[in-house]
Design a protein around this motif. Structure first.
Motif, PDB file in Angstrom:
ATOM      1  N   VAL A 108       0.834  -1.054   0.248  1.00  0.00           N
ATOM      2  CA  VAL A 108       0.470  -0.231  -0.015  1.00  0.00           C
ATOM      3  C   VAL A 108       1.319   1.014   0.413  1.00  0.00           C
ATOM      4  CG1 VAL A 108      -1.586  -0.845   1.287  1.00  0.00           C
ATOM      5  CG2 VAL A 108       0.106   0.080   2.612  1.00  0.00           C
ATOM      6  N   HIS A 109       2.512   1.616   0.265  1.00  0.00           N
ATOM      7  CA  HIS A 109       3.137   2.432   0.820  1.00  0.00           C
ATOM      8  C   HIS A 109       3.599   3.325  -0.675  1.00  0.00           C
ATOM      9  CE1 HIS A 109       2.971   1.671   4.675  1.00  0.00           C
ATOM     10  NE2 HIS A 109       3.311   0.635   4.236  1.00  0.00           N
ATOM     11  N   PRO A 110       3.101   4.112  -1.568  1.00  0.00           N
ATOM     12  CA  PRO A 110       3.997   5.045  -2.549  1.00  0.00           C
ATOM     13  C   PRO A 110       5.274   4.395  -2.827  1.00  0.00           C
ATOM     14  CG  PRO A 110       2.317   6.520  -0.983  1.00  0.00           C
ATOM     15  CD  PRO A 110       2.417   4.779  -0.208  1.00  0.00           C
ATOM     16  N   LYS A 111       5.701   5.116  -1.719  1.00  0.00           N
ATOM     17  CA  LYS A 111       7.333   5.522  -1.971  1.00  0.00           C
ATOM     18  C   LYS A 111       7.851   3.341  -1.931  1.00  0.00           C
ATOM     19  CE  LYS A 111       8.525   9.432  -0.978  1.00  0.00           C
ATOM     20  NZ  LYS A 111       7.859  10.200  -1.765  1.00  0.00           N
ATOM     21  N   VAL A 112       7.504   2.238  -1.378  1.00  0.00           N
ATOM     22  CA  VAL A 112       7.863   0.645  -1.673  1.00  0.00           C
ATOM     23  C   VAL A 112       7.272   0.064  -3.169  1.00  0.00           C
ATOM     24  CG1 VAL A 112       7.309  -1.436  -1.457  1.00  0.00           C
ATOM     25  CG2 VAL A 112       7.914   0.458   1.074  1.00  0.00           C
ATOM     26  N   ARG A 113       6.036   0.975  -3.756  1.00  0.00           N
ATOM     27  CA  ARG A 113       5.816   0.488  -5.335  1.00  0.00           C
ATOM     28  C   ARG A 113       6.701   1.412  -5.993  1.00  0.00           C
ATOM     29  NH1 ARG A 113       0.598  -1.948  -4.588  1.00  0.00           N
ATOM     30  NH2 ARG A 113       1.043  -2.045  -6.617  1.00  0.00           N
ATOM     31  N   GLU A 114       7.185   2.940  -5.535  1.00  0.00           N
ATOM     32  CA  GLU A 114       7.752   3.199  -6.528  1.00  0.00           C
ATOM     33  C   GLU A 114       9.172   2.743  -6.518  1.00  0.00           C
ATOM     34  OE1 GLU A 114       8.757   7.612  -5.325  1.00  0.00           O
ATOM     35  OE2 GLU A 114       6.709   7.780  -5.739  1.00  0.00           O
ATOM     36  N   TRP A 115       9.840   1.813  -5.982  1.00  0.00           N
ATOM     37  CA  TRP A 115      10.795   1.293  -5.687  1.00  0.00           C
ATOM     38  C   TRP A 115      10.496   0.274  -7.005  1.00  0.00           C
ATOM     39  CZ3 TRP A 115      13.129  -3.779  -4.556  1.00  0.00           C
ATOM     40  CH2 TRP A 115      14.264  -3.496  -4.287  1.00  0.00           C
ATOM     41  N   MET A 116       9.919  -0.316  -6.288  1.00  0.00           N
ATOM     42  CA  MET A 116       9.036  -1.602  -7.175  1.00  0.00           C
ATOM     43  C   MET A 116       9.308  -1.902  -8.307  1.00  0.00           C
ATOM     44  SD  MET A 116       9.358  -4.746  -4.921  1.00  0.00           S
ATOM     45  CE  MET A 116       8.832  -4.750  -3.099  1.00  0.00           C
ATOM     46  N   VAL A 117       7.757  -0.200  -9.207  1.00  0.00           N
ATOM     47  CA  VAL A 117       8.283  -0.124  -9.962  1.00  0.00           C
ATOM     48  C   VAL A 117       9.636   0.340 -10.999  1.00  0.00           C
ATOM     49  CG1 VAL A 117       7.048   1.541 -11.560  1.00  0.00           C
ATOM     50  CG2 VAL A 117       5.951   0.406  -9.944  1.00  0.00           C
ATOM     51  N   SER A 118      10.522   1.151 -10.455  1.00  0.00           N
ATOM     52  CA  SER A 118      11.274   1.741 -11.670  1.00  0.00           C
ATOM     53  C   SER A 118      12.898   0.544 -11.560  1.00  0.00           C
ATOM     54  CB  SER A 118      12.202   1.828 -10.276  1.00  0.00           C
ATOM     55  OG  SER A 118      13.299   1.878  -9.230  1.00  0.00           O
ATOM     56  N   HIS A 119      12.693  -0.883 -10.448  1.00  0.00           N
ATOM     57  CA  HIS A 119      13.037  -2.399 -10.090  1.00  0.00           C
ATOM     58  C   HIS A 119      13.057  -2.608 -11.531  1.00  0.00           C
ATOM     59  CE1 HIS A 119      15.942  -0.463  -7.258  1.00  0.00           C
ATOM     60  NE2 HIS A 119      16.363  -1.760  -7.281  1.00  0.00           N
ATOM     61  N   GLN A 120      11.061  -3.190 -11.078  1.00  0.00           N
ATOM     62  CA  GLN A 120      10.334  -4.241 -12.365  1.00  0.00           C
ATOM     63  C   GLN A 120      10.915  -3.556 -13.839  1.00  0.00           C
ATOM     64  OE1 GLN A 120       6.425  -3.553 -10.222  1.00  0.00           O
ATOM     65  NE2 GLN A 120       7.818  -5.494  -8.397  1.00  0.00           N
ATOM     66  N   THR A 188      -8.906  -1.060  -3.128  1.00  0.00           N
ATOM     67  CA  THR A 188      -8.661   0.375  -2.180  1.00  0.00           C
ATOM     68  C   THR A 188      -7.946   0.900  -2.563  1.00  0.00           C
ATOM     69  OG1 THR A 188      -8.844  -0.713   0.172  1.00  0.00           O
ATOM     70  CG2 THR A 188     -11.048  -1.334  -1.362  1.00  0.00           C
ATOM     71  N   ARG A 189      -6.481   0.284  -2.211  1.00  0.00           N
ATOM     72  CA  ARG A 189      -5.258   1.613  -1.819  1.00  0.00           C
ATOM     73  C   ARG A 189      -5.636   2.678  -2.601  1.00  0.00           C
ATOM     74  NH1 ARG A 189      -1.875  -3.492  -3.669  1.00  0.00           N
ATOM     75  NH2 ARG A 189      -1.752  -2.189  -5.981  1.00  0.00           N
ATOM     76  N   ALA A 190      -4.566   3.969  -1.450  1.00  0.00           N
ATOM     77  CA  ALA A 190      -4.631   4.726  -2.540  1.00  0.00           C
ATOM     78  C   ALA A 190      -3.778   4.909  -3.810  1.00  0.00           C
ATOM     79  CB  ALA A 190      -4.823   6.052  -1.594  1.00  0.00           C
ATOM     80  N   ALA A 191      -2.218   3.708  -3.487  1.00  0.00           N
ATOM     81  CA  ALA A 191      -1.271   4.908  -4.343  1.00  0.00           C
ATOM     82  C   ALA A 191      -1.416   3.227  -5.552  1.00  0.00           C
ATOM     83  CB  ALA A 191      -0.239   4.501  -3.928  1.00  0.00           C
ATOM     84  N   SER A 192      -2.067   3.135  -6.721  1.00  0.00           N
ATOM     85  CA  SER A 192      -2.423   2.538  -7.844  1.00  0.00           C
ATOM     86  C   SER A 192      -2.966   0.737  -7.722  1.00  0.00           C
ATOM     87  CB  SER A 192      -0.821   1.577  -8.056  1.00  0.00           C
ATOM     88  OG  SER A 192       0.244   2.759  -8.555  1.00  0.00           O
ATOM     89  N   PRO A 193      -4.178   1.753  -7.095  1.00  0.00           N
ATOM     90  CA  PRO A 193      -5.408   0.160  -6.532  1.00  0.00           C
ATOM     91  C   PRO A 193      -5.606  -0.087  -7.909  1.00  0.00           C
ATOM     92  CG  PRO A 193      -6.056   2.753  -6.684  1.00  0.00           C
ATOM     93  CD  PRO A 193      -4.875   3.368  -7.372  1.00  0.00           C
ATOM     94  N   LEU A 194      -5.539  -1.507  -7.882  1.00  0.00           N
ATOM     95  CA  LEU A 194      -6.131  -2.947  -8.892  1.00  0.00           C
ATOM     96  C   LEU A 194      -7.299  -2.008  -9.336  1.00  0.00           C
ATOM     97  CD1 LEU A 194      -5.799  -5.644 -10.082  1.00  0.00           C
ATOM     98  CD2 LEU A 194      -7.007  -6.189  -8.551  1.00  0.00           C
ATOM     99  N   VAL A 195      -6.453  -1.802 -11.108  1.00  0.00           N
ATOM    100  CA  VAL A 195      -8.005  -1.089 -12.233  1.00  0.00           C
ATOM    101  C   VAL A 195      -6.993  -2.143 -13.452  1.00  0.00           C
ATOM    102  CG1 VAL A 195      -8.858   0.649 -10.524  1.00  0.00           C
ATOM    103  CG2 VAL A 195      -7.175   0.877 -12.091  1.00  0.00           C
TER     104      VAL A 195
END
Ligand code: DC
Length: 231
Positions: A108-120, A188-195
């Motif tokens: 759910v954490h935006p900064k964790v997601r940013e880290w993941m997205v850049s590596h992916q 329902t998470r605010a950062a990149s919810p599943l859609v």
């Protein structure tokens, strides 16, 4: 003979847990001679690291620091994907319940997601990949050559997960409850919810067999690829 697509596509497969993404992504990648990257395994590996280091799933800053200090590798092998955390094979461990719960919470954490997205992005940039997850078509590769959103009725998804894990009885009820909770958090998470991405092809696999879904996705991949298919 196995078909090999000459132009190396980026194929994104997103959808909720239990929709069959992993199986379809793995089988499609094998058919096309592509690499299958399971993005959820990276969230799981970081959750495992947090458990091992006694970090809170709610501490976003600490989690990003942990991620920076970790080596998370997805290693495709002939028998499926291995996940390595700091050089250690954690493929089985990351499927356990505590890690599954942790992965859902840290995602759910935006900064964790940013880290993941850049590596992916770095992992899939060269193409020839089938990347599977929740935000591949919306965030990781918004320009992917093919985006599939694989969905299924929630009850069917729960049943499939139980069959896959060969469980029944009270344990099955726990698995179903966990799956519903994770689903809710993902959507329902605010950062990149599943859609589904606007340009994704939505496939409802509720009454389709695995082979039928695979055939459909493969057909779409070939359409996207155009005429340069070698047999
Ligand atoms: O696909 P999975 O169940 O292994 O994913 C584990 C968790 O990681 C899941 O609860 C949602 C999260 N996840 C995510 O937020 N974005 C992704 N691209 C992949 C997984």
């Amino acid at each position: 003979m196995t078909d090999i697509l000459q132009r190396k596509l980026i194929i994104a497969i997103d959808g909720p847990a239990g929709a069959g993404k992993s199986t379809i992504a793995a089988r499609l990648a094998r058919k096309l001679g592509y690499v299958n990257l399971e993005s959820g395994a990276m969230y799981r590996a970081l959750a495992l690291k947090a458990i091992d280091q006694d970090a809170s799933f709610d501490d976003e800053v600490a989690l990003v620091k942990l991620a920076d200090a970790s080596r998370i590798q997805l290693e495709p092998t002939i028998n499926g994907n291995r996940t390595l955390l700091d050089g250690k094979d954690v493929s089985a461990r990351i499927r356990e319940r505590d890690v599954t719960e942790g992965a859902s919470r840290i995602s759910v954490h935006p900064k964790v997601r940013e880290w993941m997205v850049s590596h992916q992005r770095a992992m899939g940039a060269g193409g020839g990949v089938v990347m599977e997850g929740r935000d591949i078509g919306t965030k990781v590769f918004p320009d992917a050559d093919l985006k599939v959103f694989l969905d299924a009725d929630p009850v069917i998804r729960e049943q499939r997960r139980m069959t896959q894990q060969k469980i029944s009885g009270p344990v099955a009820a726990n698995v179903a409850a966990d799956l519903r909770e994770r689903d809710h958090r993902d959507r329902t998470r605010a950062a990149s919810p599943l859609v589904a991405a606007e340009d994704a092809v939505v496939i409802d696999s509720t009454s389709m067999s695995e082979d039928e879904v695979l055939a459909k996705v493969e057909e779409l991949a070939r359409q996207r690829h155009g005429s340069g298919v070698k047999d």
